[in-house]
Scaffold this motif. Structure first.
Motif, PDB file in Angstrom:
ATOM      1  N   ALA A  22       0.823  -1.212   0.000  1.00  0.00           N
ATOM      2  CA  ALA A  22       0.000   0.000   0.000  1.00  0.00           C
ATOM      3  C   ALA A  22       0.855   1.259   0.000  1.00  0.00           C
ATOM      4  CB  ALA A  22      -0.927  -0.008   1.217  1.00  0.00           C
ATOM      5  N   LYS A  72      -4.954   6.524   8.138  1.00  0.00           N
ATOM      6  CA  LYS A  72      -5.428   6.006   6.853  1.00  0.00           C
ATOM      7  C   LYS A  72      -6.476   6.892   6.174  1.00  0.00           C
ATOM      8  CE  LYS A  72      -7.296   1.875   4.594  1.00  0.00           C
ATOM      9  NZ  LYS A  72      -7.645   0.443   4.737  1.00  0.00           N
ATOM     10  N   PRO A  73      -7.511   7.380   6.865  1.00  0.00           N
ATOM     11  CA  PRO A  73      -8.525   8.181   6.151  1.00  0.00           C
ATOM     12  C   PRO A  73      -7.947   9.404   5.460  1.00  0.00           C
ATOM     13  CG  PRO A  73      -9.318   7.550   8.321  1.00  0.00           C
ATOM     14  CD  PRO A  73      -7.868   7.182   8.272  1.00  0.00           C
ATOM     15  N   VAL A  92      -5.875   8.358   2.254  1.00  0.00           N
ATOM     16  CA  VAL A  92      -6.733   7.971   1.134  1.00  0.00           C
ATOM     17  C   VAL A  92      -7.343   9.202   0.474  1.00  0.00           C
ATOM     18  CG1 VAL A  92      -8.857   6.766   0.508  1.00  0.00           C
ATOM     19  CG2 VAL A  92      -7.233   5.678   2.061  1.00  0.00           C
ATOM     20  N   ALA A 139      -6.798  10.592  -3.537  1.00  0.00           N
ATOM     21  CA  ALA A 139      -7.939  10.701  -4.450  1.00  0.00           C
ATOM     22  C   ALA A 139      -8.132  12.138  -4.933  1.00  0.00           C
ATOM     23  CB  ALA A 139      -9.199  10.201  -3.744  1.00  0.00           C
ATOM     24  N   ALA A 194      -5.017   5.262  -5.822  1.00  0.00           N
ATOM     25  CA  ALA A 194      -5.709   5.586  -4.574  1.00  0.00           C
ATOM     26  C   ALA A 194      -6.613   4.431  -4.140  1.00  0.00           C
ATOM     27  CB  ALA A 194      -6.529   6.865  -4.756  1.00  0.00           C
ATOM     28  N   TRP A 195      -7.279   3.794  -5.101  1.00  0.00           N
ATOM     29  CA  TRP A 195      -8.129   2.645  -4.784  1.00  0.00           C
ATOM     30  C   TRP A 195      -7.311   1.482  -4.227  1.00  0.00           C
ATOM     31  CZ3 TRP A 195      -8.129  -2.285  -7.028  1.00  0.00           C
ATOM     32  CH2 TRP A 195      -9.173  -3.114  -6.618  1.00  0.00           C
ATOM     33  N   TRP A 215      -6.235   2.227  -0.623  1.00  0.00           N
ATOM     34  CA  TRP A 215      -7.346   2.036   0.323  1.00  0.00           C
ATOM     35  C   TRP A 215      -7.608   0.549   0.566  1.00  0.00           C
ATOM     36  CZ3 TRP A 215     -12.006  -0.346  -1.102  1.00  0.00           C
ATOM     37  CH2 TRP A 215     -12.993  -0.367  -0.101  1.00  0.00           C
ATOM     38  N   ARG A 216      -7.516  -0.260  -0.483  1.00  0.00           N
ATOM     39  CA  ARG A 216      -7.820  -1.678  -0.378  1.00  0.00           C
ATOM     40  C   ARG A 216      -6.766  -2.439   0.422  1.00  0.00           C
ATOM     41  NH1 ARG A 216      -6.957  -6.568  -2.976  1.00  0.00           N
ATOM     42  NH2 ARG A 216      -5.227  -5.663  -4.163  1.00  0.00           N
ATOM     43  N   ARG A 225      -5.497  -1.223   8.833  1.00  0.00           N
ATOM     44  CA  ARG A 225      -5.840  -0.116   9.711  1.00  0.00           C
ATOM     45  C   ARG A 225      -4.798  -0.015  10.823  1.00  0.00           C
ATOM     46  NH1 ARG A 225      -8.272  -1.332  14.535  1.00  0.00           N
ATOM     47  NH2 ARG A 225      -8.858  -3.514  14.890  1.00  0.00           N
TER      48      ARG A 225
END
Length: 406
Positions: A16, A77-78, A81, A85, A180-181, A184-185, A189
């Motif tokens: 990631a 993480k939020p 991401v 994006a 970005a996808w 996130w995947r 966390r």
């Protein structure tokens, strides 16, 4: 509980962060090989065309401090991401810019959005990865940055040569959305993140803590010098190779970014070497490599220029990997702010030194650029030699804190 090497979580986090570093640098630096084209289309000087990059890095430098304080409240993480994006969407918007002012505005917004990625990624790794493997993971993240910087430059060079710079920017924005996808995947966390009380009010105290440390301000200064040299060299080597006596094509000049592949290797190699031998004994050698490569570019022989840029690039990514992981190991809470300060000066160096080199290019050409960058690397070498005598800080190991919701 820290993530250990060889576990599925270790592999997912490294994948990631590799994608995150790839997308961040590709979106940020894709405009660099387009500067001569922008100068021609909008009737700009080299210094003016360099603003397409400088406004992004300056906005990024400011945003880093704000994003680090926000991430200490809402989690890592939020914010990362969202940063990836939004930056990808703004790159798509750049392709439709009607004038240079619009382009600069969107590039500044892109830089501000990306503030939610670099420092927070470093803090995430420092919190989640076991100390013995931190240098390796940081090196992998930086290698993703190197690969992204290379791919972004090469892609925009080729597409702009055969179609237009607008097509190049649109293609890169679409690729950024896919990255970005995947980020996130894949990213696990946070397990060791704990919200920091105080929010924005704690920012001044955190700044005082980190800036009063015996070692961190010197590491921040290294970030300023390293990135100022790297961006400036790649900004203006393109102008040199497009002009006589070389007269290379735009796509050929863009291919020099393949040298970033060396950074993918050197950042991981230097990180693992520093984990074994210590950062003090490796850093100053890598700075010497940068300086030697820079001096080789003064030659009028194209093979020597390319060899010099290769050595310079190898040394840069190795030096940056060592310095950034050193910040992660030495910094006390709030760690995200320490990473943000390092990157604040890192990207500030990109803007300031890059702009100054534009002025020197206009008056003294490539030798003037090399003179300024050589002086910067001389200062970096003195700092690295000073850091060899810095006493370790036992409490600077990454803190393992109770599990908290992210």
């Amino acid at each position: 509980m820290a993530i250990a090497a060889g576990t599925p979580a270790f592999k997912r986090s490294n994948r990631a962060l590799f994608f995150g570093g790839f997308s961040s640098f590709a979106l940020l630096y894709s405009v660099q090989p387009l500067m001569p084209l922008l100068a021609g289309q909008f009737a700009l000087t080299p210094a003016q065309s360099s603003l397409a990059l400088s406004v992004s890095t300056a906005a990024l430098a400011v945003s880093l401090l704000l994003a680090s304080a926000l991430s200490d409240r809402v989690g890592r993480k939020p914010l990362m991401v969202a940063a990836l994006a939004i930056a990808a969407a703004l790159t798509l918007a750049c392709a439709a810019a009607q004038n240079y002012g619009q382009l600069l505005l969107m590039r500044a917004a892109l830089g501000f959005a990306l503030g939610g990625m670099p420092a927070i990624a470093m803090a995430y790794l420092a919190e989640e990865i076991e100390p013995a493997s931190l240098g390796w993971s940081m090196g992998l993240y930086i290698s993703g940055s190197a690969f992204g910087g290379m791919a972004g430059r090469v892609l925009t060079s080729v597409l702009s040569d055969f179609w237009s710079w607008r097509v190049a920017m649109a293609a890169l924005g679409a690729a950024g959305l896919l990255a970005a996808w995947e980020f996130w995947r894949s990213l696990p966390r946070s397990r060791n993140f704990r919200p920091v009380a105080g929010g924005w009010r704690a920012l001044p105290d955190g700044l005082r803590l980190h800036l009063s440390d015996d070692g961190l301000p010197w590491l921040f200064a290294l970030g300023f010098l390293f990135m100022g040299c790297m961006v400036s060299a790649y900004n203006y080597i393109g102008y040199r190779l497009l002009d006589a006596p070389f007269g290379l094509r735009q796509s050929t000049v863009g291919a020099i970014s393949f040298l970033y592949l060396l950074g993918i290797f050197s950042s991981v190699w230097a990180g693992r070497l520093a984990d074994r031998l210590g950062r003090r004994g490796v850093l100053w050698i890598m700075i010497f490599a940068m300086l030697g490569g820079l001096l080789l570019t003064l030659s009028d022989a194209l093979p020597l220029i390319l060899a010099g840029m290769a050595l310079f690039t190898f040394g840069f990514f190795a030096s940056h990997s060592i310095a950034s992981s050193w910040v992660g190991r030495r910094a006390q809470a709030p760690q995200a702010l320490a990473s943000a300060l390092y990157l604040f000066f890192y990207y500030l160096g990109s803007s300031v030194v890059g702009w100054l080199c534009g002025l020197l290019w206009a008056g003294a050409g490539w030798p003037g650029v090399v003179a300024l960058l050589g002086g910067c690397l001389g200062c970096a070498l003195l700092i690295a030699l000073r850091l060899r005598h810095l006493a370790p800080l036992p409490s600077a190991m990454p803190m393992v804190v109770p599990r908290a919701a992210n």
